[in-house]
Write an enzyme that holds these catalytic residues in place. Structure first.
Site, PDB file in Angstrom:
ATOM      1  N   ASP A 213       0.433   5.138   1.946  1.00  0.00           N
ATOM      2  CA  ASP A 213      -0.400   5.432   2.782  1.00  0.00           C
ATOM      3  C   ASP A 213      -1.159   6.861   2.443  1.00  0.00           C
ATOM      4  O   ASP A 213      -0.795   7.807   1.767  1.00  0.00           O
ATOM      5  CB  ASP A 213       0.443   6.256   3.990  1.00  0.00           C
TER       6      ASP A 213
ATOM      7  N   HIS B  30       0.859  -1.297   0.032  1.00  0.00           N
ATOM      8  CA  HIS B  30      -0.002  -0.013   0.189  1.00  0.00           C
ATOM      9  C   HIS B  30       0.889   1.179  -0.048  1.00  0.00           C
ATOM     10  O   HIS B  30       2.226   1.130   0.276  1.00  0.00           O
ATOM     11  CB  HIS B  30      -0.926   0.017   1.286  1.00  0.00           C
TER      12      HIS B  30
HETATM   13  C1  OGA Z   1       2.950   2.608   8.216  1.00  0.00           C
HETATM   14  C2  OGA Z   1       3.119   1.177   7.844  1.00  0.00           C
HETATM   15  C3  OGA Z   1       5.122  -0.402   8.217  1.00  0.00           C
HETATM   16  C4  OGA Z   1       5.739  -0.821   8.994  1.00  0.00           C
HETATM   17  O1  OGA Z   1       3.206   3.080   9.470  1.00  0.00           O
HETATM   18  O2  OGA Z   1       2.252   3.083   7.493  1.00  0.00           O
HETATM   19  O3  OGA Z   1       2.688   0.820   7.005  1.00  0.00           O
HETATM   20  O4  OGA Z   1       6.789  -1.742   8.836  1.00  0.00           O
HETATM   21  N1  OGA Z   1       3.954   0.715   8.618  1.00  0.00           N
HETATM   22  O5  OGA Z   1       5.555  -0.895  10.317  1.00  0.00           O
HETATM   23 MN    MN Z   2       1.863   2.418   5.945  1.00  0.00          MN
END
Ligand code: OGA
Ligand code: MN
Length: 283
Positions: free
Chosen positions: A101, A99
């Site tokens: 964000d 994804h």
């Molecule tokens: C986020 C996420 C990735 C992770 O914080 O947006 O996708 O490795 N984290 O914690």
């Molecule tokens: Mn993320």
């Protein structure tokens, strides 16, 4: 102070920033070098940063205003920092699928700065992928076709009241997310964007939040999106980052995807995330 050294990761995306202690004061020139590096490499990695939440926030604020994510529970006493946490007894992690964000926002966040506070003894890496490289490696014909299309993005199916996780009895992300009633906004963005920092073209769809192509029926959207996802998921575009306490990944949401690998069951992982405001995206 001399400017930091930015050293490419050697993979498909990202670069390491050396010779920079975030506890030192930084000139605007240093920030400009980092911003340019972010636009060029998509993710900047920093090692061994022993910083307070205040310093984390102050550093992040040099790049943009802090966006308080409405769905993530914040760190106690620090509303501007989201907690990205998995306890030993929990199964579901946050971000455990490809994804980017905030693509569900009309003005998607420019980036996120994730700081490792507690890492599991092994595992818990994050994989990043370059959407510049995903775009560059498409054929000229497909690039041209995609250039006229727009993608529809949503937070409803992930964070909303009818999100898939509520129907999955094995999903225990519940205590770490909030405000499901606020997941009502959809957003439309060009499928190919011009990156606000680098000016380079990037593929801007992602498996997490893109729900269709504007003006296309579901079957058509699904076929095109799946093909693009398969293309973008190729390891050639990616780099896998191994965290240590004090590591930071500062990624640009417009140029990259990320995937939090959920392979450390029985151990705790605690990260602090600061999200930074971005602008509307243009083709
Ligand atoms: C986020 C996420 C990735 C992770 O914080 O947006 O996708 O490795 N984290 O914690
Ligand atoms: Mn993320």
């Amino acid at each position: 102070m001399s400017n930091p050294i930015i050293e490419p990761s050697g993979g498909g995306v990202g670069a390491f920033v050396r010779e920079l202690n975030l506890n030192d004061s930084m000139t605007d020139d240093t920030i400009a070098v980092l911003r340019k590096g972010l636009g060029e490499y998509g993710v900047l990695f920093f090692r061994d940063q022993d910083i307070t939440p205040e310093t984390h926030a102050a550093f992040a604020s040099r790049f943009s205003n802090i966006n308080i994510n409405r769905f993530f529970t914040p760190v106690l006493d620090y509303p501007m920092i989201a907690e990205v946490r998995k306890e030993p007894e929990q199964k579901t992690n946050i971000g455990g699928g490809w994804h980017t964000d905030h693509s569900y926002d009309k003005e998607p966040a420019m980036g996120s700065m994730l700081l490792a506070r507690e890492t599991p003894p092994s595992g818990g890496d994050t994989i990043f992928a370059s959407m510049y490289s995903a775009y560059d490696t498409l054929s000229d014909g497909l690039k041209e076709t995609l250039g006229g299309l727009r993608g529809v993005h949503s937070s409803r199916h992930v964070f909303g009241e009818n999100a898939a996780r509520f129907k999955d009895k094995d999903n225990d992300a519940g205590d770490r997310l909030r405000n499901a009633q606020e997941a009502t906004q959809d957003a439309v963005h060009p499928l190919i964007i011009s990156h606000p920092i680098s000016g380079r073209k990037a593929l801007y769809v992602n498996p997490g939040f893109t729900i269709g192509i504007e003006g296309w029926v579901e079957k058509e959207s699904k076929a095109l999106l799946e093909m693009l996802y398969e293309h973008a998921r190729q390891p050639e575009h990616a780099y896998r980052f191994q965290w240590r306490t004090g590591s930071i990944a500062f990624w640009d949401n417009r140029a990259t995807w990320h995937y939090a690998v959920n392979d450390y069951h029985g151990a705790r992982r605690l990260m602090h995330r600061i999200t930074l405001e971005g602008d509307a995206l243009a083709a």
